[in-house]
Enzyme design. Structure first.
Site, PDB file in Angstrom:
ATOM      1  N   TYR A   1      34.939   2.401 -15.592  1.00  0.00           N
ATOM      2  CA  TYR A   1      34.299   1.370 -14.768  1.00  0.00           C
ATOM      3  C   TYR A   1      33.126   0.683 -15.466  1.00  0.00           C
ATOM      4  CZ  TYR A   1      30.734   4.905 -13.473  1.00  0.00           C
ATOM      5  OH  TYR A   1      29.743   5.854 -13.485  1.00  0.00           O
ATOM      6  N   GLU A   2      32.637   1.268 -16.549  1.00  0.00           N
ATOM      7  CA  GLU A   2      31.589   0.602 -17.324  1.00  0.00           C
ATOM      8  C   GLU A   2      32.137  -0.551 -18.155  1.00  0.00           C
ATOM      9  OE1 GLU A   2      28.562   3.449 -19.178  1.00  0.00           O
ATOM     10  OE2 GLU A   2      30.221   4.800 -18.703  1.00  0.00           O
TER      11      GLU A   2
ATOM     12  N   SER B   1      27.446  13.480 -14.654  1.00  0.00           N
ATOM     13  CA  SER B   1      26.266  12.874 -14.026  1.00  0.00           C
ATOM     14  C   SER B   1      25.292  13.936 -13.531  1.00  0.00           C
ATOM     15  CB  SER B   1      26.685  12.004 -12.838  1.00  0.00           C
ATOM     16  OG  SER B   1      27.451  10.908 -13.261  1.00  0.00           O
TER      17      SER B   1
ATOM     18  N   HIS C   1      32.748   5.929 -18.944  1.00  0.00           N
ATOM     19  CA  HIS C   1      33.612   5.711 -17.793  1.00  0.00           C
ATOM     20  C   HIS C   1      34.365   4.392 -17.939  1.00  0.00           C
ATOM     21  CE1 HIS C   1      30.100   8.095 -16.484  1.00  0.00           C
ATOM     22  NE2 HIS C   1      30.938   8.708 -15.666  1.00  0.00           N
TER      23      HIS C   1
ATOM     24  N   MET D   1      35.120  10.001 -10.873  1.00  0.00           N
ATOM     25  CA  MET D   1      35.381   8.756 -11.596  1.00  0.00           C
ATOM     26  C   MET D   1      35.483   8.956 -13.109  1.00  0.00           C
ATOM     27  SD  MET D   1      32.680   6.368  -9.476  1.00  0.00           S
ATOM     28  CE  MET D   1      32.594   6.434  -7.687  1.00  0.00           C
ATOM     29  N   SER D   2      35.852  10.162 -13.542  1.00  0.00           N
ATOM     30  CA  SER D   2      35.881  10.431 -14.984  1.00  0.00           C
ATOM     31  C   SER D   2      36.926  11.492 -15.295  1.00  0.00           C
ATOM     32  CB  SER D   2      34.490  10.912 -15.438  1.00  0.00           C
ATOM     33  OG  SER D   2      34.188  12.177 -14.862  1.00  0.00           O
TER      34      SER D   2
ATOM     35  N   HIS E   1      23.174   9.849 -17.554  1.00  0.00           N
ATOM     36  CA  HIS E   1      23.893  10.036 -18.818  1.00  0.00           C
ATOM     37  C   HIS E   1      22.981   9.543 -19.942  1.00  0.00           C
ATOM     38  CE1 HIS E   1      27.920  10.918 -17.077  1.00  0.00           C
ATOM     39  NE2 HIS E   1      27.398  10.280 -16.055  1.00  0.00           N
TER      40      HIS E   1
ATOM     41  N   ASN F   1      28.820  16.038  -3.025  1.00  0.00           N
ATOM     42  CA  ASN F   1      28.873  15.397  -1.710  1.00  0.00           C
ATOM     43  C   ASN F   1      30.245  15.645  -1.096  1.00  0.00           C
ATOM     44  OD1 ASN F   1      29.503  13.282  -3.985  1.00  0.00           O
ATOM     45  ND2 ASN F   1      30.636  12.587  -2.178  1.00  0.00           N
TER      46      ASN F   1
ATOM     47  N   ALA G   1      30.519  15.452 -11.913  1.00  0.00           N
ATOM     48  CA  ALA G   1      30.085  15.454 -10.519  1.00  0.00           C
ATOM     49  C   ALA G   1      31.217  14.886  -9.684  1.00  0.00           C
ATOM     50  CB  ALA G   1      28.820  14.612 -10.357  1.00  0.00           C
TER      51      ALA G   1
ATOM     52  N   HIS H   1      24.514   7.223  -5.421  1.00  0.00           N
ATOM     53  CA  HIS H   1      24.457   7.890  -6.723  1.00  0.00           C
ATOM     54  C   HIS H   1      23.224   8.787  -6.811  1.00  0.00           C
ATOM     55  CE1 HIS H   1      25.599   8.542 -10.838  1.00  0.00           C
ATOM     56  NE2 HIS H   1      24.453   8.076 -11.307  1.00  0.00           N
TER      57      HIS H   1
END
Length: 271
Positions: A81-82, A26, A79, A207-208, A57, A231, A109, A243
């Site tokens: 989650y997509e 990201s 991902h 998350m990846s 992306h 972060n 990220a 995000h």
């Protein structure tokens, strides 16, 4: 079929034969702009290729020269989650193997679990925790791609990590090293979850990456993983997570990441 997808891409790239793949996380797509003599193919122009749907992306496959090496870059990942089935990630990574990729540089990220590793830092991934991951290797195994039970003891290749640490030292780039924890998302973690992840041994959370690494190891591709810290984990600072903050911090740290990767590739090119 994976072979059909690889054949479709070969038709579009002609006689180009990159050995190094790069997956950009990201807000880290700027590295793709450094690729010279590039051929860019939007994902939607590749029959059977999945599509990226997340901001940051761009959804492009780019082949060209970076640091004196021919590379294949995925500017946009997939991902879980997509809604992508885990097997989709396996299809993409195995396709890279069929295209000749021997080494995969994976960036992401991530949120830091340590206040002394602030936003803007780089973390070399030494290992990961993905116990809650729907494994992308579920289902029948095809032995021509890899073993039923792949060994994950050196998932993030130790020799490559040593080379990256030496480059970081020479370039005066502060490089942390630690364990990446996969949180499926898409929501940011709660403060209690962050405390739990830290207790389990995670140093950064994202998350990846983990499904991609599992697939790469399975089919014999060496992996280098680097997290851009965007972060602090929820509860380690005041305020909410967003995000937009992730993308902003990723762009600010991208220069250091680009230097590391380009120098690494230059060293490989020079033997």
């Amino acid at each position: 079929m994976i072979e059909n997808l690889a054949s479709e891409i070969r038709k579009k790239i002609g006689n180009r034969a990159p050995k190094i793949g790069i997956i950009l996380g990201s807000g880290l797509g700027g590295l793709a702009n450094e690729i010279k003599d590039s051929l860019t193919i939007p994902y939607q122009e590749i029959a059977g290729f999945p599509q990226s749907t997340v901001a940051g992306h761009q959804g492009k496959l780019i082949i060209g020269s970076l640091g004196g090496q021919e590379v294949l870059c995925l500017q946009g990942r997939f991902h879980l989650y997509e809604g992508h089935p885990p097997a989709t990630i396996n299809k993409v990574i195995t396709c890279l193997k069929l295209l000749g990729i021997k080494e995969l540089i994976i960036t992401n990220a991530a949120g830091s679990l340590h206040e002394d590793m602030p936003a803007g830092s780089l973390m070399l991934i030494s290992d990961h925790i993905g116990l809650n991951t729907p494994n992308p290797l579920f289902g029948p195994d095809d032995e021509k791609y890899g073993p039923r039970f792949p060994d994950m003891s050196n998932a993030y290749d130790s020799d490559i990590r040593d080379k990256i640490k030496a480059i970081a030292s020479k370039e005066h780039i502060k490089l942390f090293e630690g364990v990446y924890f996969l949180s499926l998302g898409p929501c940011f973690e709660t403060p209690a979850e962050i405390r739990t992840i830290k207790t389990l041994g995670g140093d950064a959370v994202g998350m990846s990456t983990v499904p991609e690494v599992i697939c790469a190891v399975h089919c014999g591709i060496k992996v280098l993983g680097i997290s851009v810290i965007t972060n602090l984990g929820t509860g380690l600072k005041s305020g909410s997570q967003s995000h937009e903050e992730t993308l902003t911090q990723a762009q600010e740290a991208a220069g250091k990441l680009q230097t590391l990767i380009k120098k690494y590739l230059e060293n490989k090119a020079n033997g």
